[in-house]
Design an enzyme around this catalytic site. Structure first.
Site, mmCIF file in Angstrom:
data_model
loop_
_atom_site.group_PDB
_atom_site.id
_atom_site.type_symbol
_atom_site.label_atom_id
_atom_site.label_comp_id
_atom_site.label_asym_id
_atom_site.label_seq_id
_atom_site.Cartn_x
_atom_site.Cartn_y
_atom_site.Cartn_z
ATOM 1 C CG ASP A 13 -2.193 1.017 1.030
ATOM 2 O OD1 ASP A 13 -2.939 0.857 -0.058
ATOM 3 O OD2 ASP A 13 -2.183 2.001 1.571
ATOM 4 C CG HIS A 70 7.529 4.830 -2.402
ATOM 5 N ND1 HIS A 70 8.166 5.305 -3.732
ATOM 6 C CD2 HIS A 70 6.499 4.477 -2.911
ATOM 7 C CE1 HIS A 70 7.523 5.292 -4.555
ATOM 8 N NE2 HIS A 70 6.288 4.810 -3.959
HETATM 9 P P1 ITT Z 1 -3.436 -2.062 -5.610
HETATM 10 O O1 ITT Z 1 -4.275 -1.573 -4.481
HETATM 11 O O2 ITT Z 1 -4.088 -3.175 -6.343
HETATM 12 O O3 ITT Z 1 -2.125 -2.565 -5.221
HETATM 13 P P2 ITT Z 1 -3.556 0.750 -6.271
HETATM 14 O O4 ITT Z 1 -3.116 1.488 -7.601
HETATM 15 O O5 ITT Z 1 -4.941 0.750 -5.734
HETATM 16 O O6 ITT Z 1 -3.262 -0.888 -6.472
HETATM 17 P P3 ITT Z 1 -2.609 1.798 -3.678
HETATM 18 O O7 ITT Z 1 -4.038 1.639 -2.961
HETATM 19 O O8 ITT Z 1 -1.375 1.398 -2.943
HETATM 20 O O9 ITT Z 1 -2.481 0.890 -5.103
HETATM 21 O O10 ITT Z 1 -2.540 3.091 -4.206
HETATM 22 C C1 ITT Z 1 -1.248 3.450 -4.555
HETATM 23 C C2 ITT Z 1 -1.367 4.968 -5.195
HETATM 24 O O11 ITT Z 1 -0.397 5.831 -4.829
HETATM 25 C C3 ITT Z 1 -1.061 4.545 -6.687
HETATM 26 O O12 ITT Z 1 -2.264 4.301 -7.480
HETATM 27 C C4 ITT Z 1 -0.532 5.986 -7.373
HETATM 28 O O13 ITT Z 1 -1.513 6.782 -7.547
HETATM 29 C C5 ITT Z 1 0.091 6.388 -6.099
HETATM 30 N N1 ITT Z 1 1.648 5.723 -6.058
HETATM 31 C C6 ITT Z 1 2.122 4.758 -5.191
HETATM 32 N N2 ITT Z 1 3.475 4.614 -5.772
HETATM 33 C C7 ITT Z 1 3.743 5.436 -6.497
HETATM 34 C C8 ITT Z 1 4.838 5.501 -7.183
HETATM 35 O O14 ITT Z 1 5.998 4.711 -7.284
HETATM 36 N N3 ITT Z 1 5.011 6.437 -8.450
HETATM 37 C C9 ITT Z 1 3.873 7.301 -8.647
HETATM 38 N N4 ITT Z 1 2.522 7.215 -7.938
HETATM 39 C C10 ITT Z 1 2.516 6.152 -6.930
#
Ligand code: ITT
Length: 192
Positions: free
Chosen positions: A69, A176
């Site tokens: 997450d 990260h």
């Molecule tokens: P899953 O839950 O299926 O893993 P998700 O996209 O919904 O996919 P998250 O709930 O962890 O995942 O949300 C993370 C969001 O944060 C992601 O969709 C991006 O908008 C942002 N994010 C996280 N890591 C990032 C990165 O390395 N570069 C850019 N944006 C990032």
């Protein structure tokens, strides 16, 4: 063969995990191989949500499961979008989301922000958590086509570039997800 399931439907995350885990001999699987499942990410921290995701998938497959997450915290916006990063302005694409964030940041002197990644791993020994943080600044404009999500507006100061202008290798070296994954790998290699 070492198999690992990444409990994510985010293709950007899958690409990054493949680049980090395949060189170590892991075969990386993702949720596209399982029946669709709705996961209610109702935790109040990145760590809680990562555990919720990993545990829901561990019940459905017979391999090590990891879930991350992650999200972007912007200090001048009370740490928004934070744990709601994926759902922020839901229904809109990232070029729009990034435009809105840049608009909200107009005139702000404090541009500090960070990407946070909590990885949960469930294996036969139980649940384990690894966290990584990448500090940076919100850029004054979007730039770059690599990466995904909020990368185009996040300035990585040691490179003088947004994280969308970095190669995958450069991003992994400071990100990260790269930091949290190196902790995870140390665990998988039995070093921790
Ligand atoms: P899953 O839950 O299926 O893993 P998700 O996209 O919904 O996919 P998250 O709930 O962890 O995942 O949300 C993370 C969001 O944060 C992601 O969709 C991006 O908008 C942002 N994010 C996280 N890591 C990032 C990165 O390395 N570069 C850019 N944006 C990032």
């Amino acid at each position: 063969m070492k198999d690992i399931m990444i409990a994510t439907s985010n293709k950007g995350k899958v690409r990054e995990y493949k680049s980090l885990l395949e060189p170590l001999g892991y075969t990386v699987h993702d949720l596209s191989e399982l029946d669709p499942i709705e996961i209610d990410e109702n935790g109040s921290t990145f760590q809680e949500n990562a555990l919720i995701k990993a545990k829901s998938i561990k019940d459905k497959c017979n391999m090590i499961v990891i879930a991350d997450d992650s999200g972007l915290e912007i200090d001048a916006l009370n740490k928004e979008p934070g744990i709601h990063s994926a759902r922020y302005l839901e229904g809109h694409d990232y070029s729009y989301k990034n435009k809105v964030l840049l608009e909200r940041m107009k005139g702000k002197t404090d541009r500090s922000a960070r990407f946070v990644c909590a990885i949960a791993l469930c294996d036969e020994t139980g649940d384990h958590l690894f966290t990584g943080v990448m500090e940076g600044k919100i850029n004054d404009q979007a730039a770059g086509d690599n990466g995904f999500g909020y990368d185009p507006i996040f300035l990585v100061e040691q490179f003088g570039k947004t994280s969308a202008q970095l190669t995958m290798e450069q991003k992994n070296s400071v990100s990260h997800r790269g930091i949290a994954t190196r902790e995870l790998l140390a665990y998988l290699k039995g070093e921790k």
